[in-house]
Write an enzyme that holds these catalytic residues in place. Structure first.
Site, PDB file in Angstrom:
ATOM      1  N   ILE A 103       0.829  -1.198   0.000  1.00  0.00           N
ATOM      2  CA  ILE A 103       0.000   0.000   0.000  1.00  0.00           C
ATOM      3  C   ILE A 103       0.866   1.252   0.000  1.00  0.00           C
ATOM      4  O   ILE A 103       2.019   1.221   0.434  1.00  0.00           O
ATOM      5  CB  ILE A 103      -0.971  -0.022   1.214  1.00  0.00           C
ATOM      6  CG1 ILE A 103      -1.945   1.160   1.182  1.00  0.00           C
ATOM      7  CG2 ILE A 103      -0.229  -0.140   2.529  1.00  0.00           C
ATOM      8  CD1 ILE A 103      -3.083   1.075   2.180  1.00  0.00           C
ATOM      9  N   CYS A 104       0.309   2.322  -0.501  1.00  0.00           N
ATOM     10  CA  CYS A 104       0.913   3.652  -0.484  1.00  0.00           C
ATOM     11  C   CYS A 104       2.160   3.689  -1.390  1.00  0.00           C
ATOM     12  O   CYS A 104       2.072   3.416  -2.569  1.00  0.00           O
ATOM     13  CB  CYS A 104       1.204   4.058   0.960  1.00  0.00           C
ATOM     14  SG  CYS A 104       1.571   5.800   1.213  1.00  0.00           S
ATOM     15  N   ALA A 105       3.293   4.009  -0.823  1.00  0.00           N
ATOM     16  CA  ALA A 105       4.522   4.093  -1.610  1.00  0.00           C
ATOM     17  C   ALA A 105       5.240   2.748  -1.733  1.00  0.00           C
ATOM     18  O   ALA A 105       6.215   2.638  -2.474  1.00  0.00           O
ATOM     19  CB  ALA A 105       5.465   5.129  -1.001  1.00  0.00           C
ATOM     20  N   TYR A 125       0.473   5.301  -4.040  1.00  0.00           N
ATOM     21  CA  TYR A 125       0.413   6.711  -3.675  1.00  0.00           C
ATOM     22  C   TYR A 125       0.860   7.562  -4.870  1.00  0.00           C
ATOM     23  O   TYR A 125       1.922   7.309  -5.450  1.00  0.00           O
ATOM     24  CB  TYR A 125       1.298   6.988  -2.466  1.00  0.00           C
ATOM     25  CG  TYR A 125       1.046   8.341  -1.865  1.00  0.00           C
ATOM     26  CD1 TYR A 125      -0.036   8.539  -1.023  1.00  0.00           C
ATOM     27  CD2 TYR A 125       1.861   9.420  -2.158  1.00  0.00           C
ATOM     28  CE1 TYR A 125      -0.298   9.790  -0.466  1.00  0.00           C
ATOM     29  CE2 TYR A 125       1.618  10.675  -1.619  1.00  0.00           C
ATOM     30  CZ  TYR A 125       0.537  10.846  -0.780  1.00  0.00           C
ATOM     31  OH  TYR A 125       0.268  12.085  -0.230  1.00  0.00           O
TER      32      TYR A 125
END
Length: 187
Positions: A103-105, A125
């Site tokens: 998730i995200c970066a 992200y």
């Protein structure tokens, strides 16, 4: 029984880490929270200063024994994940039946940095996916690429949907809905 490893690095995004751990445990999935600290300490300070305590240090786990590995985002957490030789070796040697959540970066900083995406369709992200070819990118909050056994998501605001998607993948849609309902989430 499903068994999942959530890798915690110094500087991880606390919402993403804790949401995943909490939701998976509500689904009665066995979760090992694993610190990747070089000194084997269990304490991790997240990106906003929240103190988290892992269950196990990296040296005490066998990553191939889990049904799923999960990588939370956050800076500098994803840089610490990206730079951990043991974690990267485990991701490179990931068994074909093992799922991966990022998730995200984490999809860009960890997976793309080490050429671990293959041709998977992913999300992450905004601004952290520069190394990923545009044809592999989605703007969806959560992407489940069944062929790659990879589930990705965008960030803290999508952490709950991401966590429920992990539950759905491991235990089915009915179980994900059963977990979501008492939390007042329409899933």
């Amino acid at each position: 029984m499903s068994k999942v490893m959530v890798a915690l690095a110094q500087g991880c995004e606390e919402i993403e880490a804790v949401t995943v751990i909490d939701v998976l445990r509500r689904a009665e999935i066995e979760v090992d929270v694993v610190s990747i600290n070089a000194d084997d300490s269990l304490s991790v300070t997240a990106s906003r200063g929240v103190k988290l305590e892992a269950d196990l240090p990296w040296s005490k786990v066998e990553p191939a024994s889990y049904q799923m590995l999960v990588l939370p985002g956050g800076l500098p957490g994803v840089e610490n994940l990206r730079d951990h030789p043991g974690l990267i070796a485990a991701l490179q040697a990931r068994p074909s039946e093992q799922w991966l959540g990022a998730i995200c970066a984490a999809p860009g900083f960890v997976l793309a940095s080490h050429d671990l995406l293959g041709s998977a369709t992913i999300t992450g992200y905004p601004g952290s996916l520069g190394a990923v070819p545009s044809e592999q990118l989605s703007t969806q909050a959560v992407v489940n690429d069944d062929g790659a056994k990879l589930i990705t998501s965008q960030g803290p605001g999508t952490a709950m949907e991401f966590a429920l998607t992990l539950v759905e993948q491991l235990l089915g849609k009915d179980k994900a809905r059963q977990v979501a309902e008492p939390m007042l989430i329409n899933y």
